[in-house]
Design a protein around this motif. Structure first.
Motif, PDB file in Angstrom:
ATOM      1  N   VAL A  82       0.877  -1.162   0.000  1.00  0.00           N
ATOM      2  CA  VAL A  82       0.000   0.000   0.000  1.00  0.00           C
ATOM      3  C   VAL A  82       0.913   1.210   0.000  1.00  0.00           C
ATOM      4  O   VAL A  82       1.667   1.439   0.939  1.00  0.00           O
ATOM      5  CB  VAL A  82      -0.911   0.027   1.238  1.00  0.00           C
ATOM      6  N   GLN A  83       0.860   1.978  -1.085  1.00  0.00           N
ATOM      7  CA  GLN A  83       1.780   3.092  -1.200  1.00  0.00           C
ATOM      8  C   GLN A  83       1.288   4.313  -0.439  1.00  0.00           C
ATOM      9  O   GLN A  83       0.179   4.350   0.067  1.00  0.00           O
ATOM     10  CB  GLN A  83       1.985   3.419  -2.671  1.00  0.00           C
ATOM     11  N   GLN A  84       2.166   5.317  -0.437  1.00  0.00           N
ATOM     12  CA  GLN A  84       1.921   6.472   0.423  1.00  0.00           C
ATOM     13  C   GLN A  84       0.669   7.263   0.033  1.00  0.00           C
ATOM     14  O   GLN A  84      -0.048   7.741   0.890  1.00  0.00           O
ATOM     15  CB  GLN A  84       3.156   7.372   0.386  1.00  0.00           C
ATOM     16  N   ALA A  87      -2.971   5.072  -4.189  1.00  0.00           N
ATOM     17  CA  ALA A  87      -2.788   3.644  -4.437  1.00  0.00           C
ATOM     18  C   ALA A  87      -4.061   2.951  -4.916  1.00  0.00           C
ATOM     19  O   ALA A  87      -4.254   1.768  -4.695  1.00  0.00           O
ATOM     20  CB  ALA A  87      -2.243   2.952  -3.197  1.00  0.00           C
TER      21      ALA A  87
ATOM     22  N   PHE B  87      -0.279   9.947  -9.940  1.00  0.00           N
ATOM     23  CA  PHE B  87      -1.220  10.339  -8.885  1.00  0.00           C
ATOM     24  C   PHE B  87      -1.856   9.153  -8.179  1.00  0.00           C
ATOM     25  O   PHE B  87      -1.828   9.064  -6.980  1.00  0.00           O
ATOM     26  CB  PHE B  87      -2.291  11.271  -9.448  1.00  0.00           C
ATOM     27  N   TYR B  88      -2.420   8.238  -8.948  1.00  0.00           N
ATOM     28  CA  TYR B  88      -3.114   7.123  -8.297  1.00  0.00           C
ATOM     29  C   TYR B  88      -2.130   6.076  -7.798  1.00  0.00           C
ATOM     30  O   TYR B  88      -2.466   5.258  -6.963  1.00  0.00           O
ATOM     31  CB  TYR B  88      -4.089   6.447  -9.263  1.00  0.00           C
ATOM     32  N   GLU B  89      -0.930   6.078  -8.334  1.00  0.00           N
ATOM     33  CA  GLU B  89       0.096   5.087  -7.961  1.00  0.00           C
ATOM     34  C   GLU B  89      -0.335   3.660  -8.288  1.00  0.00           C
ATOM     35  O   GLU B  89       0.263   2.701  -7.821  1.00  0.00           O
ATOM     36  CB  GLU B  89       0.421   5.167  -6.459  1.00  0.00           C
ATOM     37  N   SER B  90      -1.398   3.529  -9.065  1.00  0.00           N
ATOM     38  CA  SER B  90      -1.864   2.166  -9.327  1.00  0.00           C
ATOM     39  C   SER B  90      -0.996   1.483 -10.379  1.00  0.00           C
ATOM     40  O   SER B  90      -0.954   0.265 -10.465  1.00  0.00           O
ATOM     41  CB  SER B  90      -3.323   2.173  -9.755  1.00  0.00           C
ATOM     42  N   GLU B  93       1.752  -0.596  -8.863  1.00  0.00           N
ATOM     43  CA  GLU B  93       1.278  -1.844  -8.291  1.00  0.00           C
ATOM     44  C   GLU B  93       0.956  -2.862  -9.365  1.00  0.00           C
ATOM     45  O   GLU B  93       1.096  -4.070  -9.171  1.00  0.00           O
ATOM     46  CB  GLU B  93       0.086  -1.575  -7.382  1.00  0.00           C
TER      47      GLU B  93
END
Ligand SMILES: Nc1ncnc2c1ncn2[C@@H]1O[C@H](COP(=O)(O)OP(=O)(O)O)[C@@H](O)[C@H]1O
Ligand SMILES: [Mg+2]
Lengths: 294, 248
Positions: A82-84, A87, B87-90, B93
């Motif tokens: 789980v990023q900062q 996410a 932004f979403y950092e998805s 992942e």
């Protein structure tokens, strides 16, 4: 096997800048481990390296006996991250976020649905399943991200500053969630710059500053390392001073010698340890500027 | 088969997004090409008798369809990828999931191909109503989908190579927009100076436009253009692959 994460001599450079400078981390299976450090200390970068999002400039990481650089796929199957920040995708629903992630992990749709419902029930996310990401407040976004990260049933959950920017209620809710999943068997690796969070939640802590690990231990061990008892008092130049003692008697003795200077005797907090080891910001230079004498 | 399966796994979140916003996304993408059709087709078209041997409107409709394959695929993909990355950092992942880099690249193209194709079909249908000179054939749709894929690949490459949204905007203004007007979409390249034509010839939209127009007007298929497009597609794919290699 005792350690589920063993990282040795991790270095990460951004160009000339060394963000992570020879970090060693050992995390025991089943514990909640905290990487505690101020902003810019290299916490996020460390997490990115440990979770194989970035390749280290140097060093070796072994996760559950798997070298992350030799068998990245296997290592990745054992971690959830789980990023900062958010996410999750903000423009689709919680359910769609979770299912998309499960599908990427090649979990059959039926299994994914069962697991999603089970995880969401456990942390009260079920009523929000059909809300879009941008309709959720911070705490619920984090919950969604945590469920996404747990869909493939990883052994280790990494949480990068999970409570930064959350209100007090959500913070405590998140602590409970961390405890719930830890009880269910996940090893937790989290980063934080909140001392109280590290103290309340973590079994063991490493303090990181400027890319280097300064000390590691249980919160109690860390406090004991500088002295379990603290006496704080006003010094002659008006600043607050702190002295640490290993037993109550010597603390009491010292307390009596400074009785004129508003002394307080108390147990040592992690915050004291942190400030002792990373150094307090000195305001003398600032005073000089204010007086115009510097 | 594994690749196709993984590709759609990657595309799923984008497909959810498309399903939620299909009307808005399609309408927004149609505005620009429709304006070109109106302004050039009727505005300019009323004073230009014919171009390259057909009515001006029949000349520009394939051009506008070519433009659409580029704009609606490229901007959607590059923008969405950048947002997911920054932004979403998805996106980070997604990189951790057990799917191949090729599937990631192709999966991220699906949204662009789908959107570009739907808009393309609508534009062709409108064009069909406006002029009887167009030949609507399966090859035409095939070519359209292929060029959507090529510009989607460019979108993925831009999304993974460029650092942030400011750069994609810059790329849009200095590469995509000029291509829109210059690549033989609205006027025949036979009327520009040789040196300029040579430069324009290098750009991918020139070839998309040539291929689509040749099919739509029933002319000899420009195989050279087709080969150039394939080279571009491969190049964009490799570029994305190398960029992903850094962290996957
Ligand atoms: N992509 C990057 N390029 C250059 N420097 C970076 C980059 N990301 C982080 N840094 C720098 O590395 C240091 C550590 O950053 P980070 O790991 O994000 O710290 P933390 O998470 O502890 O706040 C900071 O000084 C930051 O400015
Ligand atoms: Mg951070």
């Amino acid at each position: 096997m005792e350690y589920i994460i063993e990282a040795e001599g991790i270095v990460l450079r951004y160009g000339d800048f060394v963000a992570v400078d020879g970090v060693d981390v050992k995390v025991k299976e089943g514990e909640i481990f905290g990487l505690l450090g101020p902003n810019g200390a290299g916490k996020t970068t460390s997490v990115k390296v440990l979770t194989t999002m970035m390749r280290p400039t140097a060093g070796r990481i072994v996760i559950n006996s798997v070298d992350t650089q030799n068998d990245t796929v296997k290592a990745r199957s054992m971690i959830g991250v789980v990023q900062q920040h958010y996410a999750m995708d903000m423009d689709i629903s919680v359910r769609e976020n979770i299912i998309s992630r499960a599908v990427l992990h090649k979990i059959p749709y039926k299994t994914a649905k069962v697991r999603m419902m089970e995880l969401c029930e456990a942390i009260g996310l079920t009523p929000y399943l059909d809300k879009k990401g941008n309709e959720l407040s911070g705490g619920w976004k984090k919950k969604t991200a945590i469920v996404c990260a747990l869909m493939h049933d990883p052994k280790i959950l990494f949480l990068d500053e999970p409570t930064t920017g959350l209100d007090t209620q959500s913070r405590h809710m998140l602590w409970d969630i961390v405890r719930i999943f830890n009880k269910r068997g996940a090893t937790i690796f989290l980063t934080t710059h909140y001392m109280d969070e590290a103290e309340a939640l973590c079994d063991r802590i490493s303090i990181i500053n400027k890319g280097k690990i300064i000390d590691t231990g249980t919160p109690q061990e860390l406090c004991q390392s500088i002295g379990k008892f603290t006496v704080e008092y006003d010094s002659e130049d008006g600043k607050r001073k702190y002295s640490f003692f290993h037993n109550r008697e010597s603390a009491k003795q010292f307390f009596d010698t400074v009785s004129e200077r508003n002394p307080i005797m108390r147990g040592t907090h992690l915050e004291d340890v942190f400030l002792e080891k990373t150094g307090r910001l000195d305001i003398t230079s600032l005073e000089g500027v204010l007086d115009g004498t510097d | 088969m594994g690749l196709i399966d993984e590709t759609f796994r990657v595309a799923l979140s984008d497909l959810y997004y498309f399903k939620r916003n299909i009307i808005i996304l399609t309408l927004t993408s149609l505005v620009t090409p429709l304006l070109y059709m109106l302004a050039f087709g009727f505005g300019v078209g009323s004073s230009v008798e014919e171009m390259d041997g057909v009515s001006y409107i029949a000349f520009i409709i394939p051009g506008v369809v070519a433009i659409n394959t580029m704009t609606s695929s490229f901007s959607t993909i590059s923008h969405k990828l950048m947002v997911q990355k920054r932004f979403y950092e998805s996106f980070d992942e997604m990189l951790l999931c057990p799917v191949s880099k090729s599937a990631l690249i192709l999966g991220k193209c699906i949204l662009g191909v789908l959107k570009g194709s739907i808009c393309g079909v609508i534009l062709l249908a409108l064009g069909y109503l406006m002029t009887s000179d167009l030949i609507i054939s399966p090859q035409l749709f095939g070519m359209m989908i292929l060029s959507c894929l090529i510009f989607s690949l460019l979108g993925v490459a831009a999304g993974v190579v460029l650092p942030d949204l400011a750069w994609t905007d810059l790329f849009n203004s200095f590469v995509i927009l000029p291509m829109t007007f210059l690549c033989g979409t609205m006027f025949s390249l036979s009327s520009v100076p040789q040196i300029v034509a040579d430069i324009i010839w290098v750009l991918p939209l020139t070839h998309t436009s040539a291929c689509i127009r040749a099919i739509a007007l029933g002319r000899d298929f420009p195989w050279i253009s087709f080969v150039v497009l394939m080279i571009y597609g491969t190049f964009f794919f490799i570029l994305s692959w190398l960029a992903l290699n850094r962290n996957k």
